[in-house]
Design an enzyme around this catalytic site. Sequence first.
Site, PDB file in Angstrom:
ATOM      1  N   LYS A  13      -3.740 -22.632  21.376  1.00 31.81           N
ATOM      2  CA  LYS A  13      -5.149 -22.307  21.106  1.00 31.81           C
ATOM      3  C   LYS A  13      -5.331 -21.767  19.681  1.00 31.81           C
ATOM      4  O   LYS A  13      -6.251 -22.156  18.978  1.00 31.81           O
ATOM      5  CB  LYS A  13      -5.678 -21.258  22.107  1.00 31.81           C
ATOM      6  CG  LYS A  13      -5.592 -21.669  23.559  1.00 31.81           C
ATOM      7  CD  LYS A  13      -6.282 -20.654  24.469  1.00 31.81           C
ATOM      8  CE  LYS A  13      -5.663 -19.265  24.425  1.00 31.81           C
ATOM      9  NZ  LYS A  13      -4.266 -19.212  24.935  1.00 31.81           N
ATOM     10  N   ARG A  88     -10.990 -13.747  29.374  1.00 35.07           N
ATOM     11  CA  ARG A  88      -9.726 -13.894  30.099  1.00 35.07           C
ATOM     12  C   ARG A  88      -9.851 -13.441  31.547  1.00 35.07           C
ATOM     13  O   ARG A  88      -8.865 -13.491  32.280  1.00 35.07           O
ATOM     14  CB  ARG A  88      -8.684 -13.042  29.414  1.00 35.07           C
ATOM     15  CG  ARG A  88      -7.529 -13.825  28.783  1.00 35.07           C
ATOM     16  CD  ARG A  88      -6.668 -12.831  28.076  1.00 35.07           C
ATOM     17  NE  ARG A  88      -5.404 -13.279  27.657  1.00 35.07           N
ATOM     18  CZ  ARG A  88      -5.075 -13.574  26.403  1.00 35.07           C
ATOM     19  NH1 ARG A  88      -5.980 -13.560  25.461  1.00 35.07           N
ATOM     20  NH2 ARG A  88      -3.840 -13.880  26.101  1.00 35.07           N
ATOM     21  N   ARG A 127       8.135 -19.187  18.271  1.00 36.45           N
ATOM     22  CA  ARG A 127       7.131 -19.142  17.209  1.00 36.45           C
ATOM     23  C   ARG A 127       7.261 -17.918  16.299  1.00 36.45           C
ATOM     24  O   ARG A 127       7.730 -16.867  16.711  1.00 36.45           O
ATOM     25  CB  ARG A 127       5.722 -19.281  17.785  1.00 36.45           C
ATOM     26  CG  ARG A 127       5.292 -18.182  18.695  1.00 36.45           C
ATOM     27  CD  ARG A 127       3.961 -18.547  19.343  1.00 36.45           C
ATOM     28  NE  ARG A 127       3.420 -17.426  20.091  1.00 36.45           N
ATOM     29  CZ  ARG A 127       2.274 -17.440  20.734  1.00 36.45           C
ATOM     30  NH1 ARG A 127       1.528 -18.518  20.737  1.00 36.45           N
ATOM     31  NH2 ARG A 127       1.867 -16.371  21.391  1.00 36.45           N
ATOM     32  N   ARG A 161       5.982 -11.921  17.159  1.00 33.38           N
ATOM     33  CA  ARG A 161       5.195 -10.983  17.966  1.00 33.38           C
ATOM     34  C   ARG A 161       6.076 -10.235  18.959  1.00 33.38           C
ATOM     35  O   ARG A 161       6.971 -10.821  19.559  1.00 33.38           O
ATOM     36  CB  ARG A 161       4.096 -11.745  18.726  1.00 33.38           C
ATOM     37  CG  ARG A 161       2.890 -12.014  17.869  1.00 33.38           C
ATOM     38  CD  ARG A 161       1.908 -12.920  18.538  1.00 33.38           C
ATOM     39  NE  ARG A 161       1.595 -12.572  19.919  1.00 33.38           N
ATOM     40  CZ  ARG A 161       0.688 -13.193  20.644  1.00 33.38           C
ATOM     41  NH1 ARG A 161      -0.005 -14.185  20.117  1.00 33.38           N
ATOM     42  NH2 ARG A 161       0.453 -12.833  21.879  1.00 33.38           N
ATOM     43  N   ARG A 172       2.869 -12.734  31.148  1.00 31.20           N
ATOM     44  CA  ARG A 172       1.658 -13.280  30.525  1.00 31.20           C
ATOM     45  C   ARG A 172       1.188 -14.519  31.273  1.00 31.20           C
ATOM     46  O   ARG A 172      -0.021 -14.726  31.446  1.00 31.20           O
ATOM     47  CB  ARG A 172       1.922 -13.576  29.047  1.00 31.20           C
ATOM     48  CG  ARG A 172       2.132 -12.275  28.266  1.00 31.20           C
ATOM     49  CD  ARG A 172       2.696 -12.492  26.876  1.00 31.20           C
ATOM     50  NE  ARG A 172       1.835 -13.263  26.021  1.00 31.20           N
ATOM     51  CZ  ARG A 172       2.240 -13.840  24.882  1.00 31.20           C
ATOM     52  NH1 ARG A 172       3.491 -13.721  24.497  1.00 31.20           N
ATOM     53  NH2 ARG A 172       1.394 -14.510  24.153  1.00 31.20           N
TER      54      ARG A 172
HETATM   55  P1  AMP Z   1      -3.053 -13.412  22.703  1.00 29.45           P
HETATM   56  O1  AMP Z   1      -2.793 -13.250  21.229  1.00 29.45           O
HETATM   57  O2  AMP Z   1      -4.374 -14.072  22.975  1.00 29.45           O
HETATM   58  O3  AMP Z   1      -1.909 -14.074  23.418  1.00 29.45           O
HETATM   59  O4  AMP Z   1      -3.189 -11.930  23.303  1.00 29.45           O
HETATM   60  C1  AMP Z   1      -2.098 -11.035  23.249  1.00 29.45           C
HETATM   61  C2  AMP Z   1      -2.290  -9.929  24.249  1.00 29.45           C
HETATM   62  O5  AMP Z   1      -3.480  -9.193  23.933  1.00 29.45           O
HETATM   63  C3  AMP Z   1      -2.494 -10.379  25.695  1.00 29.45           C
HETATM   64  O6  AMP Z   1      -1.269 -10.612  26.378  1.00 29.45           O
HETATM   65  C4  AMP Z   1      -3.245  -9.175  26.275  1.00 29.45           C
HETATM   66  O7  AMP Z   1      -2.378  -8.077  26.506  1.00 29.45           O
HETATM   67  C5  AMP Z   1      -4.152  -8.796  25.111  1.00 29.45           C
HETATM   68  N1  AMP Z   1      -5.453  -9.524  25.159  1.00 29.45           N
HETATM   69  C6  AMP Z   1      -5.918 -10.429  24.270  1.00 29.45           C
HETATM   70  N2  AMP Z   1      -7.131 -10.875  24.621  1.00 29.45           N
HETATM   71  C7  AMP Z   1      -7.439 -10.253  25.780  1.00 29.45           C
HETATM   72  C8  AMP Z   1      -8.551 -10.313  26.672  1.00 29.45           C
HETATM   73  N3  AMP Z   1      -9.602 -11.117  26.434  1.00 29.45           N
HETATM   74  N4  AMP Z   1      -8.520  -9.513  27.771  1.00 29.45           N
HETATM   75  C9  AMP Z   1      -7.483  -8.698  28.031  1.00 29.45           C
HETATM   76  N5  AMP Z   1      -6.395  -8.601  27.248  1.00 29.45           N
HETATM   77  C10 AMP Z   1      -6.362  -9.374  26.131  1.00 29.45           C
END
Ligand code: AMP
Length: 219
Positions: A13, A88, A127, A161, A172
């Site tokens: 994404k 989410r 990554r 990360r 996740r």
């Molecule tokens: P991402 O970079 O989108 O994979 O997000 C990394 C982490 O941030 C996720 O595993 C969650 O812990 C937190 N996170 C990001 N976006 C959300 C969301 N919309 N709702 C809840 N937690 C989020």
Amino acid sequence: MRLILLGPPGGGKGTQAKRLQDDYGLVHLSTGDMLRAAVASGSEIGKKAKAVMDAGKLVSDDIVIGIIADRIGQPDAAKGFILDGFPRTVAQAEALDVMLRERGIGIDAAIEVRVPDNMIVERITGRFTCAKCGAGYHDKFQRPKVDGVCDSCGGTEFSRRADDKAETVQSRLDAYHAQTAPILPFYEKKGVLKVIDGTLPIADVTKRLKEIVEGASVG
Ligand code: AMP
């Protein structure tokens, strides 16, 4: 144009959102990026979010809904945006609906980039990004042209990360299936859900996304 990119973590994404942002002048709104910036700055929100993110769980709806409400109210978002990693949960999708309705706008397309679980671990654990400009790479699928040197800015420092470790990936994915996948029918009912095969090469996924954005084809 207002888009939502849906799909599992590591499904591409972020990579695709960056490409669309450049090509269509849309703002890329990633709640993950915003939360990582909050963690790095040591803000109150960052302190609350850090342990939850490191465990691969979801940060509370209140926090992320608040962040997005502020962000989409900023002037640059008025020309259109791509939501990546938000909503989410069903509660977040409903809150977004209210926010947009209050502004008299809506979502043009919610696009699921579909990738099966068995491909996710390899994608996520490989990554890394340039520490200077943020360009994304992968040990196997997208190496820099010269090893150790960023193609975009020549930087030589890279970072991974904290939550991209194999142990965290399963949490996740579990969060995705339990809490995020249930929002797909929400957008299907609205008639804006499209599905793209996220296992295709990056350029092919971009091509399909652009077809959707340009209304040439729906999938
Ligand atoms: P991402 O970079 O989108 O994979 O997000 C990394 C982490 O941030 C996720 O595993 C969650 O812990 C937190 N996170 C990001 N976006 C959300 C969301 N919309 N709702 C809840 N937690 C989020």
